[in-house]
Write a protein that holds these residues in place. Structure first.
Motif, PDB file in Angstrom:
ATOM      1  N   UNK A 169       0.857  -1.191   0.000  1.00  0.00           N
ATOM      2  CA  UNK A 169       0.000   0.000   0.000  1.00  0.00           C
ATOM      3  C   UNK A 169       0.886   1.231   0.000  1.00  0.00           C
ATOM      4  N   UNK A 170       0.550   2.185  -0.858  1.00  0.00           N
ATOM      5  CA  UNK A 170       1.292   3.433  -0.946  1.00  0.00           C
ATOM      6  C   UNK A 170       0.371   4.582  -0.554  1.00  0.00           C
ATOM      7  N   UNK A 171       0.837   5.450   0.331  1.00  0.00           N
ATOM      8  CA  UNK A 171       0.068   6.596   0.799  1.00  0.00           C
ATOM      9  C   UNK A 171       0.656   7.848   0.174  1.00  0.00           C
ATOM     10  N   UNK A 172      -0.125   8.537  -0.648  1.00  0.00           N
ATOM     11  CA  UNK A 172       0.325   9.778  -1.281  1.00  0.00           C
ATOM     12  C   UNK A 172      -0.085  10.951  -0.393  1.00  0.00           C
ATOM     13  N   UNK A 173       0.875  11.511   0.324  1.00  0.00           N
ATOM     14  CA  UNK A 173       0.630  12.632   1.231  1.00  0.00           C
ATOM     15  C   UNK A 173       1.955  13.305   1.525  1.00  0.00           C
ATOM     16  N   UNK A 174       1.896  14.546   1.954  1.00  0.00           N
ATOM     17  CA  UNK A 174       3.107  15.297   2.297  1.00  0.00           C
ATOM     18  C   UNK A 174       3.096  15.808   3.729  1.00  0.00           C
ATOM     19  N   UNK A 175       2.044  15.559   4.469  1.00  0.00           N
ATOM     20  CA  UNK A 175       1.908  16.093   5.817  1.00  0.00           C
ATOM     21  C   UNK A 175       2.690  15.235   6.810  1.00  0.00           C
ATOM     22  N   UNK A 176       3.400  15.899   7.734  1.00  0.00           N
ATOM     23  CA  UNK A 176       4.137  15.185   8.770  1.00  0.00           C
ATOM     24  C   UNK A 176       3.201  14.387   9.668  1.00  0.00           C
ATOM     25  N   UNK A 177       1.990  14.901   9.896  1.00  0.00           N
ATOM     26  CA  UNK A 177       1.025  14.181  10.723  1.00  0.00           C
ATOM     27  C   UNK A 177       0.740  12.792  10.158  1.00  0.00           C
ATOM     28  N   UNK A 178       0.624  12.691   8.833  1.00  0.00           N
ATOM     29  CA  UNK A 178       0.373  11.395   8.197  1.00  0.00           C
ATOM     30  C   UNK A 178       1.559  10.462   8.418  1.00  0.00           C
ATOM     31  N   UNK A 179       2.761  10.994   8.317  1.00  0.00           N
ATOM     32  CA  UNK A 179       3.974  10.203   8.546  1.00  0.00           C
ATOM     33  C   UNK A 179       3.974   9.614   9.955  1.00  0.00           C
ATOM     34  N   UNK A 180       3.631  10.435  10.956  1.00  0.00           N
ATOM     35  CA  UNK A 180       3.585   9.962  12.342  1.00  0.00           C
ATOM     36  C   UNK A 180       2.482   8.929  12.525  1.00  0.00           C
ATOM     37  N   UNK A 181       1.325   9.182  11.935  1.00  0.00           N
ATOM     38  CA  UNK A 181       0.201   8.251  12.058  1.00  0.00           C
ATOM     39  C   UNK A 181       0.534   6.892  11.441  1.00  0.00           C
TER      40      UNK A 181
END
Length: 425
Positions: A169-181
């Motif tokens: 699964x690949x998550x396309x996002x740039x937010x640090x919050x998503x990285x932590x989650x």
């Protein structure tokens, strides 16, 4: 896919919004056989009211997307208006139902998470008609796409057919919050998780192997990351000036009690005394070198005395102007509210895989509701001790604004004080 991440990265915009809908769906369909396109929900009041007011400075437009033939104008400026983004998301949900998109949807499953509902877009067997149906099990109450991504990801992994090899699964996002989650939830997801971050136009696009990174960090650190990130500053909470993220992170790893405290932060909606004490001790360690200081009020006093300690000529207040309040930790009352807000955000993030991650009112956990917006409640109680409050003299400017009425903070007998006191307001 975080919807706003993809939209902000679009290049060579078409002439109309109908062309924009086609461009977005074309990109989405190329991302994989099963794609979840997740949108933010702009509700009011929200604990992001303060951040949005700072980020966009109330830049509102009258532009709304009403049809596919509407011309695109000032698109980047319109993206600062939440009302425009809501109308854009609703337009995409309706326009993608058209049969003209059937050839794009061939052998694809495109999920659209919008508001509290989710839709699945597919095509018929002859690829002549688009099919749209609501997915009831994906209905949720997530305000942010950051947390909703984890909810959709959990659903996708659980419902995809089993394969011989591990799912990717690949998550396309740039937010640090998503990285932590993702780092926090990756150990519980039976798939190889990657984060597709950065932008093409500035050559920062890259993939992060979230699953391998989470395994390398270990379960304890992954458990502590939501509380740590919320406490040191995110879209919901303020950060410590000039402290950043790296130095506090290294400090947390060295101090076992702080790692335990952050790992527990967010497990319950209310902060326990042990967790609050551990985080207070960690805050002292960020600002002071002596390890025997564990109370922020004592740390503030130690820093104050160190900077304006009496000199040989016994004129300690000569150095008072050199004291920068930013070098001191927050006081006990302010820190207590910050811990409450951090715990609330960590509680929300740790339950991102649930349909309703935020069941409690923010007004009871570090925010206050004023009119139609949530504002930060910095502390409870008076601003100053009562024995100091009686000595504050309001300036003449404030008296004029009050139409000559005596302020409740003004001293009854100003002659008892030195003339320098009139400069304090």
């Amino acid at each position: 896919i975080d919807a706003m991440c993809l939209i902000h990265g679009l290049q060579n915009l078409p002439y109309t919004y109908g062309g924009l809908a086609h461009q977005i769906l074309s990109i989405v369909c190329k991302m994989g056989p099963v794609v979840h396109f997740v949108c933010d929900t702009y509700q009011s009041p929200s604990i992001k009211d303060v951040e949005r007011s700072k980020r966009y400075q109330h830049q509102e437009t009258s532009v709304r997307v009403t049809g596919s033939a509407q011309k695109i104008s000032c698109f980047k400026e319109c993206l600062t208006d939440s009302g425009f983004k809501v109308s854009l998301f609703n337009f995409l949900a309706d326009d993608w139902r058209k049969d003209t998109y059937a050839h794009l949807l061939k052998d694809k499953q495109i999920f659209l998470g919008i508001n509290q509902t989710s839709y699945l877009y597919t095509s018929d067997t002859r690829n002549q008609h688009s099919i749209c149906r609501q997915v009831m099990e994906l209905n949720s109450h997530h305000e942010e796409a950051d947390t909703r991504i984890v909810f959709h990801l959990t659903h996708a992994i659980r419902n995809l057919p089993s394969q011989d090899s591990k799912l990717k699964a690949s998550i396309r996002a740039t937010d640090t919050d998503v990285f932590i989650l993702l780092l926090h939830h990756a150990p519980n997801l039976d798939a190889q998780i990657y984060m597709d971050c950065g932008m093409d136009h500035d050559n920062t696009r890259k993939y992060i192997d979230i699953s391998s990174l989470a395994k390398s960090l270990g379960p304890k650190i992954c458990e502590a990351l939501p509380g740590y990130h919320a406490f040191t500053g995110c879209d919901y909470t303020a950060s410590f000036l000039n402290k950043g993220k790296v130095r506090p992170y290294r400090k947390m790893l060295k101090l076992s009690y702080s790692l335990d405290g952050f790992a527990t932060l967010g497990d319950n909606i209310n902060v326990t005394a042990d967790v609050a004490a551990a985080i207070e001790k960690f805050t002292c360690a960020l600002y002071t070198s002596p390890r025997n200081i564990t109370k922020v009020n004592e740390a503030r006093l130690a820093i104050f005395n160190k900077i304006i300690a009496p000199s040989k000529d016994d004129t300690p207040f000569d150095d008072l102007k050199k004291l920068d309040p930013c070098v001191m930790p927050p006081c006990k009352d302010t820190l207590a509210k910050k811990i409450e807000r951090s715990n609330y955000v960590a509680y929300l993030w740790k339950r991102a895989n649930a349909a309703t991650p935020q069941p409690h009112c923010p007004a009871d956990h570090g925010w206050s509701l004023k009119e139609t917006s949530y504002c930060i409640n910095w502390y409870d109680g008076p601003t100053l001790p009562s024995n100091l409050q009686a000595h504050i003299v309001v300036s003449n400017i404030m008296e004029e604004n009050n139409d000559g009425n005596e302020s409740e903070f003004e001293s009854e007998d100003e002659s008892d004080f030195d003339s320098d006191a009139s400069d304090i307001s």
